[in-house]
Design a protein around this motif. Structure first.
Motif, PDB file in Angstrom:
ATOM      1  N   THR A  10       0.966  -1.313  -0.108  1.00 36.04           N
ATOM      2  CA  THR A  10      -0.055  -0.093   0.109  1.00 36.04           C
ATOM      3  C   THR A  10       0.754   1.206   0.067  1.00 36.04           C
ATOM      4  O   THR A  10       1.550   1.441   0.812  1.00 36.04           O
ATOM      5  N   VAL A  11       0.736   2.056  -0.998  1.00 33.94           N
ATOM      6  CA  VAL A  11       1.321   3.251  -0.979  1.00 33.94           C
ATOM      7  C   VAL A  11       0.496   4.551  -0.966  1.00 33.94           C
ATOM      8  O   VAL A  11      -0.596   4.477  -1.768  1.00 33.94           O
ATOM      9  N   THR A  12       0.897   5.518  -0.131  1.00 28.10           N
ATOM     10  CA  THR A  12       0.157   6.623  -0.034  1.00 28.10           C
ATOM     11  C   THR A  12       0.837   8.007  -0.173  1.00 28.10           C
ATOM     12  O   THR A  12       2.039   7.965   0.348  1.00 28.10           O
ATOM     13  N   VAL A  13       0.242   8.779  -1.024  1.00 27.75           N
ATOM     14  CA  VAL A  13       1.071  10.041  -1.685  1.00 27.75           C
ATOM     15  C   VAL A  13       0.175  10.996  -0.602  1.00 27.75           C
ATOM     16  O   VAL A  13      -0.956  11.146  -0.793  1.00 27.75           O
ATOM     17  N   LEU A  14       0.884  11.641   0.127  1.00 23.76           N
ATOM     18  CA  LEU A  14       0.341  12.354   1.230  1.00 23.76           C
ATOM     19  C   LEU A  14       0.136  14.059   0.890  1.00 23.76           C
ATOM     20  O   LEU A  14      -0.485  14.567   1.577  1.00 23.76           O
ATOM     21  N   ASP A  15       0.921  14.205  -0.118  1.00 23.43           N
ATOM     22  CA  ASP A  15       0.754  15.777  -0.406  1.00 23.43           C
ATOM     23  C   ASP A  15       0.974  16.171  -1.719  1.00 23.43           C
ATOM     24  O   ASP A  15       1.065  15.314  -2.987  1.00 23.43           O
ATOM     25  N   GLN A  16       0.727  17.457  -2.208  1.00 21.75           N
ATOM     26  CA  GLN A  16       1.014  17.835  -3.560  1.00 21.75           C
ATOM     27  C   GLN A  16       2.335  18.035  -3.944  1.00 21.75           C
ATOM     28  O   GLN A  16       2.536  18.417  -5.084  1.00 21.75           O
TER      29      GLN A  16
END
Length: 143
Positions: A85-91
C-alpha cells in the motif's frame, strides 16, 4: 469643477485599462512540484504506478493518493507473497510526502501465515519511487 471631475474619471479609466493589458503573460511551469489536476503530486503518483506495475492493482484513488496492490507471488519464490500500500500524502514532490506499507505472508503447509517484512524492503521501495519521480520531473523540465 465638472471638467475636473470628468478628467479625473477618464484618467483613472485610462490607468486601469493599461494595467489590464500587457504583452507579457506568465509562463506556466509544466514541471512544477505541485499539481492541481489530481489530488496529489503527479510525479509521485506516476512513479508509484510505474514501480508497482508488475503487481496486480486492487485499488487506486488519485484524489486520495492511495494505491493498494493485490497479493503478488514471485515465480522464483512461490511460497511467499507480498501486498503493498502506497499513500501519496501531499501535492509537493518531497520525500516525506510518500508512505509505503508492505505485508508479507509465507505458505506453511498450505496455509498463508503472516511474516515480518524487512524494513529495508519498504525503504528500498520508497527510494525507487522517489528516484523515478525525480527522473519524471527532470524529463518534464527538459521538454
Amino acid at each position: 469643477m465638472n471638467r475636473l471631475l470628468r478628467t479625473a474619471i477618464l484618467g483613472s479609466l485610462a490607468l486601469s485599462i493599461t494595467a489590464c493589458g500587457g504583452s507579457k503573460r506568465p509562463v506556466a511551469d509544466l514541471a512544477a512540484s505541485k499539481v492541481t489536476t489530481i489530488g496529489v503530486n503527479s510525479y509521485l503518483w506516476r512513479a508509484t504506478l510505474d514501480t508497482l506495475s508488475f503487481m496486480p492493482l486492487l485499488q487506486t484513488d488519485s484524489n486520495g493518493g492511495v494505491i493498494v496492490t493485490d497479493w503478488y507471488v514471485n515465480p522464483n519464490t512461490p511460497t511467499e507473497r507480498m501486498k503493498v500500500t502506497v499513500t501519496v500524502l501531499d501535492q509537493d514532490l518531497r520525500a516525506d510526502a510518500l508512505r509505503v506499507a508492505a505485508l508479507r505472508e509465507v505458505n506453511r503447509t498450505g496455509q498463508w501465515v503472516a511474516a515480518p517484512v524487512q524494513a529495508a524492503t519498504v525503504q528500498k521501495l520508497e527510494d525507487i519511487i522517489l528516484t523515478r519521480a525525480r527522473d519524471l520531473r527532470r524529463a518534464a523540465i527538459a521538454n
